[in-house]
Design a protein around this motif. Sequence first.
Motif, PDB file in Angstrom:
ATOM      1  N   LEU B  12       0.801  -1.240  -0.103  1.00 46.41           N
ATOM      2  CA  LEU B  12       0.030  -0.103  -0.062  1.00 46.41           C
ATOM      3  C   LEU B  12       1.032   1.268  -0.021  1.00 46.41           C
ATOM      4  O   LEU B  12       0.583   2.285  -0.790  1.00 46.41           O
ATOM      5  CB  LEU B  12      -1.075  -0.140   1.208  1.00 46.41           C
ATOM      6  CG  LEU B  12      -2.041   0.867   1.428  1.00 46.41           C
ATOM      7  CD1 LEU B  12      -3.064   0.594   0.084  1.00 46.41           C
ATOM      8  CD2 LEU B  12      -2.674   0.888   2.596  1.00 46.41           C
ATOM      9  N   THR B  17       1.047  -3.600  -5.574  1.00 50.03           N
ATOM     10  CA  THR B  17       0.250  -4.649  -5.156  1.00 50.03           C
ATOM     11  C   THR B  17       1.011  -5.930  -5.448  1.00 50.03           C
ATOM     12  O   THR B  17       0.564  -7.050  -5.116  1.00 50.03           O
ATOM     13  CB  THR B  17      -1.218  -4.770  -5.799  1.00 50.03           C
ATOM     14  OG1 THR B  17      -1.156  -4.607  -6.991  1.00 50.03           O
ATOM     15  CG2 THR B  17      -1.833  -3.771  -5.175  1.00 50.03           C
ATOM     16  N   ASN B  19       0.398  -7.362  -8.320  1.00 44.48           N
ATOM     17  CA  ASN B  19      -0.760  -8.185  -8.965  1.00 44.48           C
ATOM     18  C   ASN B  19      -0.964  -7.672 -10.414  1.00 44.48           C
ATOM     19  O   ASN B  19      -0.702  -6.446 -10.378  1.00 44.48           O
ATOM     20  CB  ASN B  19      -2.030  -8.236  -8.415  1.00 44.48           C
ATOM     21  CG  ASN B  19      -2.241  -8.715  -7.126  1.00 44.48           C
ATOM     22  OD1 ASN B  19      -1.536  -9.760  -6.886  1.00 44.48           O
ATOM     23  ND2 ASN B  19      -3.047  -8.347  -5.951  1.00 44.48           N
ATOM     24  N   LEU B  50      -1.004 -13.208 -10.612  1.00 46.40           N
ATOM     25  CA  LEU B  50      -2.013 -12.883 -11.983  1.00 46.40           C
ATOM     26  C   LEU B  50      -3.397 -12.757 -11.506  1.00 46.40           C
ATOM     27  O   LEU B  50      -3.845 -13.694 -10.812  1.00 46.40           O
ATOM     28  CB  LEU B  50      -1.977 -14.215 -12.976  1.00 46.40           C
ATOM     29  CG  LEU B  50      -1.412 -13.968 -14.444  1.00 46.40           C
ATOM     30  CD1 LEU B  50       0.098 -13.439 -14.011  1.00 46.40           C
ATOM     31  CD2 LEU B  50      -1.418 -15.212 -15.003  1.00 46.40           C
ATOM     32  N   ILE B  51      -3.899 -11.616 -11.754  1.00 53.32           N
ATOM     33  CA  ILE B  51      -5.680 -11.698 -11.534  1.00 53.32           C
ATOM     34  C   ILE B  51      -6.068 -11.772 -13.055  1.00 53.32           C
ATOM     35  O   ILE B  51      -5.991 -10.875 -13.692  1.00 53.32           O
ATOM     36  CB  ILE B  51      -5.954 -10.431 -10.951  1.00 53.32           C
ATOM     37  CG1 ILE B  51      -5.182 -10.235  -9.436  1.00 53.32           C
ATOM     38  CG2 ILE B  51      -7.489 -10.176 -10.772  1.00 53.32           C
ATOM     39  CD1 ILE B  51      -5.681  -9.015  -8.651  1.00 53.32           C
ATOM     40  N   ILE B  52      -6.926 -12.819 -13.291  1.00 55.95           N
ATOM     41  CA  ILE B  52      -7.357 -12.943 -14.374  1.00 55.95           C
ATOM     42  C   ILE B  52      -8.986 -12.799 -14.690  1.00 55.95           C
ATOM     43  O   ILE B  52      -9.655 -12.778 -13.429  1.00 55.95           O
ATOM     44  CB  ILE B  52      -7.285 -14.351 -14.985  1.00 55.95           C
ATOM     45  CG1 ILE B  52      -7.887 -15.339 -14.134  1.00 55.95           C
ATOM     46  CG2 ILE B  52      -5.762 -14.769 -15.308  1.00 55.95           C
ATOM     47  CD1 ILE B  52      -7.814 -16.803 -14.762  1.00 55.95           C
ATOM     48  N   SER B  53      -9.392 -12.207 -15.738  1.00 57.73           N
ATOM     49  CA  SER B  53     -10.719 -12.145 -16.004  1.00 57.73           C
ATOM     50  C   SER B  53     -11.096 -12.400 -17.400  1.00 57.73           C
ATOM     51  O   SER B  53     -10.193 -12.095 -18.098  1.00 57.73           O
ATOM     52  CB  SER B  53     -11.462 -10.900 -15.480  1.00 57.73           C
ATOM     53  OG  SER B  53     -10.989  -9.863 -16.122  1.00 57.73           O
ATOM     54  N   ASN B  65     -14.793  -5.217 -16.238  1.00 53.55           N
ATOM     55  CA  ASN B  65     -13.610  -5.862 -15.919  1.00 53.55           C
ATOM     56  C   ASN B  65     -12.466  -5.056 -15.778  1.00 53.55           C
ATOM     57  O   ASN B  65     -11.647  -5.067 -14.696  1.00 53.55           O
ATOM     58  CB  ASN B  65     -13.536  -7.249 -16.723  1.00 53.55           C
ATOM     59  CG  ASN B  65     -14.350  -8.255 -16.537  1.00 53.55           C
ATOM     60  OD1 ASN B  65     -14.952  -8.308 -15.605  1.00 53.55           O
ATOM     61  ND2 ASN B  65     -14.119  -9.459 -17.439  1.00 53.55           N
ATOM     62  N   SER B  68     -13.067  -2.888 -12.859  1.00 53.32           N
ATOM     63  CA  SER B  68     -12.733  -3.777 -11.519  1.00 53.32           C
ATOM     64  C   SER B  68     -11.223  -4.083 -11.265  1.00 53.32           C
ATOM     65  O   SER B  68     -10.712  -4.048 -10.293  1.00 53.32           O
ATOM     66  CB  SER B  68     -13.401  -4.973 -11.588  1.00 53.32           C
ATOM     67  OG  SER B  68     -12.944  -6.199 -10.844  1.00 53.32           O
ATOM     68  N   PHE B  70      -8.848  -1.990 -12.508  1.00 48.82           N
ATOM     69  CA  PHE B  70      -8.477  -0.996 -11.957  1.00 48.82           C
ATOM     70  C   PHE B  70      -8.539  -0.567 -10.412  1.00 48.82           C
ATOM     71  O   PHE B  70      -7.348  -0.053  -9.681  1.00 48.82           O
ATOM     72  CB  PHE B  70      -8.756   0.337 -12.743  1.00 48.82           C
ATOM     73  CG  PHE B  70      -8.449   1.671 -12.521  1.00 48.82           C
ATOM     74  CD1 PHE B  70      -7.066   1.926 -12.893  1.00 48.82           C
ATOM     75  CD2 PHE B  70      -8.946   2.520 -11.686  1.00 48.82           C
ATOM     76  CE1 PHE B  70      -6.741   3.337 -12.414  1.00 48.82           C
ATOM     77  CE2 PHE B  70      -8.543   3.762 -11.325  1.00 48.82           C
ATOM     78  CZ  PHE B  70      -7.259   4.154 -11.960  1.00 48.82           C
ATOM     79  N   LYS B  71      -9.373  -0.783 -10.081  1.00 51.42           N
ATOM     80  CA  LYS B  71     -10.101  -0.734  -8.590  1.00 51.42           C
ATOM     81  C   LYS B  71      -9.097  -1.631  -7.657  1.00 51.42           C
ATOM     82  O   LYS B  71      -8.968  -1.481  -6.503  1.00 51.42           O
ATOM     83  CB  LYS B  71     -11.334  -0.897  -8.248  1.00 51.42           C
ATOM     84  CG  LYS B  71     -12.186   0.192  -8.774  1.00 51.42           C
ATOM     85  CD  LYS B  71     -13.709   0.282  -8.334  1.00 51.42           C
ATOM     86  CE  LYS B  71     -14.524   1.397  -8.692  1.00 51.42           C
ATOM     87  NZ  LYS B  71     -16.088   0.986  -8.949  1.00 51.42           N
ATOM     88  N   SER B  72      -8.689  -2.795  -8.254  1.00 47.03           N
ATOM     89  CA  SER B  72      -7.879  -3.781  -7.512  1.00 47.03           C
ATOM     90  C   SER B  72      -6.599  -3.400  -7.695  1.00 47.03           C
ATOM     91  O   SER B  72      -5.392  -3.782  -6.976  1.00 47.03           O
ATOM     92  CB  SER B  72      -7.992  -5.145  -8.173  1.00 47.03           C
ATOM     93  OG  SER B  72      -9.174  -5.596  -8.105  1.00 47.03           O
ATOM     94  N   ARG B  73      -6.111  -2.259  -8.236  1.00 49.71           N
ATOM     95  CA  ARG B  73      -4.961  -1.529  -8.160  1.00 49.71           C
ATOM     96  C   ARG B  73      -3.898  -2.600  -8.655  1.00 49.71           C
ATOM     97  O   ARG B  73      -2.769  -2.864  -8.151  1.00 49.71           O
ATOM     98  CB  ARG B  73      -4.390  -1.094  -6.751  1.00 49.71           C
ATOM     99  CG  ARG B  73      -5.280  -0.013  -6.158  1.00 49.71           C
ATOM    100  CD  ARG B  73      -4.656   0.434  -5.040  1.00 49.71           C
ATOM    101  NE  ARG B  73      -5.171   1.732  -4.613  1.00 49.71           N
ATOM    102  CZ  ARG B  73      -4.543   2.872  -4.194  1.00 49.71           C
ATOM    103  NH1 ARG B  73      -3.448   2.896  -4.280  1.00 49.71           N
ATOM    104  NH2 ARG B  73      -5.374   3.896  -3.605  1.00 49.71           N
TER     105      ARG B  73
END
Lengths: 297, 297
Positions: B12, B17, B19, B50-53, B65, B68, B70-73
């Motif tokens: 933070l 992150t 990610n 990796l955050i996948i969608s 997506n 989302s 973007f908000k997950s940074r």
Amino acid sequence: MGYQSNIFASNLRSKKTKNIGVLVPRLNSNFQSSVIAGMEKVANNAGFNLIISQSLENFEKECSNVESLFKSRVDGLLVSMAKNSNGTKHFDRFFNKGIPVIFFDRVADCDICTGVVIDNFNASYQATNHLLEQGCKRIVHVLGNTEINIYAERLKGYKNALTEHNISYDQTLIIIMDLGEDAGEFIVDQILGMETLPDGLFVSNDACAASCIKHLKLHNIRVPEDIAVVGFNNDPISRLVEPNITTVNYPGYEMGEIAMRNLINHLEGKDENTLSTTKKITLRSELLVRASSLKNN
Amino acid sequence: MGYQSNIFASNLRSKKTKNIGVLVPRLNSNFQSSVIAGMEKVANNAGFNLIISQSLENFEKECSNVESLFKSRVDGLLVSMAKNSNGTKHFDRFFNKGIPVIFFDRVADCDICTGVVIDNFNASYQATNHLLEQGCKRIVHVLGNTEINIYAERLKGYKNALTEHNISYDQTLIIIMDLGEDAGEFIVDQILGMETLPDGLFVSNDACAASCIKHLKLHNIRVPEDIAVVGFNNDPISRLVEPNITTVNYPGYEMGEIAMRNLINHLEGKDENTLSTTKKITLRSELLVRASSLKNN
């Protein structure tokens, strides 16, 4: 302008990241990518993100990925285990913190875990039984490492069907190996080296079964007349090769949806007791009979 | 005991992150799951998650997506666009914040973006040229929506090869549709309805080409003697159906590795200028000639 809604900080306060970890043996498998697609759909609709990683079938990598996902503070974890995975001790930090872990497909044998599976025993029993009903008497069974639950169960189902037909189990008909799309040549060589040719072949995935059919044909062995073949998974390839492959429908997409739905319900407090008291969720699977195994037509 | 190294809080502070977001049209595609496997390997080794969608080929879902993620940074974003994706305005929040976005395969036409692609024009040119050299004069080309860069480029390559062989472009030979594994029946019906039967068929993915071969055979049309067939992707299925399918090797795993490697190098400050000055990275692809197209043997 430039200001971002502070989801990150509020997640920190509530100790929820809205991220769910998914750990699979290999991402580039037809079955696993179907599972993950099903998981993503459910997670996305519920406002959760998926963090994925692959163990590459390696226990050490599985351990380090579990550790990394724990440090990322995922809200929950969905796991299909590596083939040489050893126990569940590497999940202890999750268990101790009460972070839910659901296993799917390749599940851990553990008292406090929940697993989502198909009935591999019964699926294999049905496949073998079908071959026996087609008149097969010597059925080669090709499968992966039997330390993995799914293969151990399938071997039991195979044996059980034989017993019911008063055919004794012959270990020389069992081939245990990695089931790649290139394995057909090796398997067919093994078969050709047998004193008596088998009349049935039950392979634990469709790509490998297709590869076997290709190499059987190259040796002028007819499918199904000489050797009847059954695969597993109902991958697209089973419907595209000739003859079409009899297979077990393995609902990967639905398995992903159900595992994720159960995890999210638990996280949202909807079924808090359900998950802790559920040892196993078994999905319906079915034998799809096609030309590759029909000797009696 | 119970204490967790505070990676989350330190992330933070540093606004990192670790990610990386990955957005694809569909997770359960052979090509995309290979790409993601390559990405995961590189990311995992470098300590990134990796955050996948998946957009499910839907522009609105792609937008939500992106929002989302973007908000997950996420520290960066890797994107292959939905078929009806419209411009790049939905990535503006990333662009404005200087969060790197790399497109792969289905890339955006945009001045400030970096894309990782194969040379679809040339791959298609080579495939068509090969069919022409086999004596084909009427080549049906089946492809997806030509608003997607990869299909637009392939259509250009097809036309270019025809022109060089003094064969005029005939729009009635172009079939634009979703390239599913079930599409073969529809395509073969279209072909059978043509006044003159074609002698070549160039299909933009292998599962669909395999499905076409299956249905051509059902109508007693011989492959390659009557119609020579070329696919695309070098999926396992191309090596398992009969005849084996001539195809374009599409290095999905390597594409994933290279896209991720470039993103991480940028994030780690290794190639900061490289990414901002690179418009396109083009990977080598090649035509793999197999039995499905060889009329002259």
